[in-house]
Write a protein that holds these residues in place. Structure first.
Motif, PDB file in Angstrom:
ATOM      1  N   GLN A  97       0.812  -1.209   0.000  1.00 44.87           N
ATOM      2  CA  GLN A  97       0.000   0.000   0.000  1.00 44.87           C
ATOM      3  C   GLN A  97       0.849   1.265   0.000  1.00 44.87           C
ATOM      4  O   GLN A  97       0.458   2.282  -0.542  1.00 44.87           O
ATOM      5  N   ASP A  98       2.007   1.228   0.686  1.00 44.46           N
ATOM      6  CA  ASP A  98       2.858   2.413   0.793  1.00 44.46           C
ATOM      7  C   ASP A  98       4.303   1.972   0.616  1.00 44.46           C
ATOM      8  O   ASP A  98       4.849   1.268   1.469  1.00 44.46           O
ATOM      9  N   TYR A  99       4.904   2.371  -0.505  1.00 43.99           N
ATOM     10  CA  TYR A  99       6.248   1.896  -0.845  1.00 43.99           C
ATOM     11  C   TYR A  99       7.277   2.249   0.225  1.00 43.99           C
ATOM     12  O   TYR A  99       8.052   1.412   0.675  1.00 43.99           O
ATOM     13  N   TYR A 155      11.189   7.607  -0.098  1.00 46.50           N
ATOM     14  CA  TYR A 155      10.084   8.191  -0.877  1.00 46.50           C
ATOM     15  C   TYR A 155      10.601   8.961  -2.095  1.00 46.50           C
ATOM     16  O   TYR A 155       9.987   9.909  -2.534  1.00 46.50           O
ATOM     17  N   SER A 162       7.882   8.180  -4.767  1.00 45.14           N
ATOM     18  CA  SER A 162       6.492   7.835  -4.478  1.00 45.14           C
ATOM     19  C   SER A 162       5.795   8.720  -3.454  1.00 45.14           C
ATOM     20  O   SER A 162       4.710   8.368  -2.995  1.00 45.14           O
ATOM     21  N   SER A 169       1.921   8.304  -1.648  1.00 44.36           N
ATOM     22  CA  SER A 169       2.059   7.634  -0.365  1.00 44.36           C
ATOM     23  C   SER A 169       0.861   7.891   0.537  1.00 44.36           C
ATOM     24  O   SER A 169       0.122   8.867   0.375  1.00 44.36           O
ATOM     25  N   MET A 170       0.685   7.009   1.530  1.00 40.88           N
ATOM     26  CA  MET A 170      -0.374   7.202   2.511  1.00 40.88           C
ATOM     27  C   MET A 170      -0.114   8.468   3.318  1.00 40.88           C
ATOM     28  O   MET A 170      -1.048   9.156   3.744  1.00 40.88           O
TER      29      MET A 170
END
Length: 321
Positions: A269-271, A306, A309, A313-314
C-alpha cells in the motif's frame, strides 16, 4: 484498415521518458509503421490546439509522462483524458509522483521563496515573485499557476494503465505496444510490469545471504563493491526486495543499488513504509543505540524511501491534498 491513433505528452518530468521511446532504436520504425502518431510535441510540431480540435476519444491510446504541478499540466491531463480511449501513466512521475514529487516535503511558499529570494545565486532586491499575468509593451504575458502540491496523473484524471520506471524499460514499452496492437491488454488498472520483486530477476540473486543481517548501511563510494555479490548483503541500501521487477536489474548490473523507480508490487500500500519495515527487519541488533547508529548511516531517509512515491504515499494522502 486504419492504424491506431497514438499520442505522447510530457508534463512535470525530466524528459527521460521521451528518450526511452527513442531508445526503441530500430524498433521505432515498426511502431511508426503500425500506428499513426497524432500528438507528440517533443518530437514534432504539435500544439495544444491540435488536441482541442480532436473529437473526444479520437486518440486510441495516449502515453502521458510527468507529474502535475502547474495549472497548465492539469489542463493538459484533462485534455488528454478527454481525447483518449486509453490513457497510460508513463514512467515514475505520472505513476507515483517521481522526483518532482519530493517537492511535497516543502510548502509552495517556501519553494518560491528559496528559488527567487534565498538561493545563493539570486539577487532580488525588490522581492519579486513570478506573476501569473504581466503587462508588457508587447501585450499581456500569462504564466501557469504553480499549484500547492505535486500530484500523480491518477490523482487528477482517470488512468487505465501504468508503465513504471525512471524511465520505463524498453522491453516493457515494447510489450505494452504489442499488447495494444494485438488488443491483448490486461484488466484496467494493471501496472504493465511483472508483479514480483526485483530480487527475483537480479543477476546477483544466487549470492543473496540466506539470513540477511545489517549492522550499518554504506554508500557505494565508501566500499569497493563486489560486482558478483548481492548488493544488500554488502551493506548497500539496495531497494530491490521491495521494488517491482521489469527493469532486468539494469542498475544492479552496473554495480549500483536499486533506488526503487519501478515502484511497489500490487500487495504493497505504501512503498516507503514497506521499505522501512523491510530494512528494520534485517538489522543485526534491536538495541536502541544500535538502531540509532544504523539510522544515522542512512543519508536522507525521506529521500531514500520516498524518492519516487511521495505524492502516492499514505503519508501525503493523509494531508487530504
Amino acid at each position: 484498415m486504419s492504424k491506431p491513433k497514438v499520442g505522447f505528452n510530457w508534463l512535470a518530468s525530466c524528459g527521460g521518458c521521451e528518450e526511452a521511446i527513442i531508445d526503441l532504436n530500430e524498433k521505432i520504425l515498426d511502431v511508426v509503421a503500425a500506428v499513426d502518431i497524432v500528438f507528440w510535441p517533443c518530437a514534432m510540431d504539435f500544439k495544444k490546439d491540435d488536441v482541442r480540435a480532436m473529437a473526444d476519444g479520437e486518440m486510441d491510446v495516449c502515453f502521458v509522462n510527468g507529474a502535475i504541478r502547474t495549472s497548465e499540466e492539469e489542463e493538459m491531463a484533462h485534455l488528454m483524458r478527454q481525447k483518449s480511449k486509453i490513457l497510460i501513466a508513463f514512467g515514475s512521475c505520472s505513476h507515483m509522483g517521481g522526483i518532482p514529487g519530493m517537492g511535497n516535503f516543502f510548502s509552495k511558499d517556501s519553494i518560491l521563496k528559496n528559488s527567487y529570494q534565498e538561493s545563493p545565486s539570486t539577487i532580488n532586491l525588490d522581492g519579486t515573485f513570478p506573476q501569473m499575468e504581466t503587462i508588457t509593451p508587447l501585450g499581456e504575458v500569462e504564466l501557469p499557476e504553480f499549484l500547492e502540491y505535486v500530484r500523480t496523473l491518477n490523482q487528477v484524471v482517470d488512468v487505465d494503465y501504468y508503465l513504471p520506471g525512471c524511465p520505463p524499460p524498453v522491453r516493457l514499452i515494447t510489450e505494452a505496444l504489442g499488447a495494444i496492437l494485438e488488443n491483448k491488454l490486461p484488466p484496467k488498472g494493471t501496472v504493465l510490469a511483472p508483479d514480483k520483486a526485483l530480487c527475483d530477476e537480479c543477476p546477483r540473486k544466487e549470492t543473496k545471504p540466506d539470513k540477511m543481517e545489517i549492522a550499518e548501511f554504506k554508500r557505494p563510494y565508501q566500499i569497493i563493491v563486489d560486482s558478483e555479490k548481492c548488493l544488500l548483503g554488502q551493506g548497500l541500501m539496495c531497494l530491490g526486495p521491495v521494488t517491482r521487477a521489469g527493469c532486468e536489474g539494469v542498475c544492479t548490473k552496473a554495480n549500483m543499488p536499486c533506488t526503487g523507480c519501478q515502484g511497489p508490487t500490487s500487495r504493497v500500500q505504501d512503498y516507503g513504509a514497506k521499505a522501512l519495515s523491510g530494512f528494520a527487519s534485517i538489522l543485526t541488533s534491536m538495541e536502541e543505540k544500535d538502531v540509532e547508529a544504523v539510522l544515522d548511516s542512512i543519508v536522507d531517509p525521506n529521500g531514500t524511501f520516498y524518492r519516487y512515491s511521495l505524492p502516492s504515499s499514505m503519508m501525503f494522502k493523509s494531508l487530504g491534498a
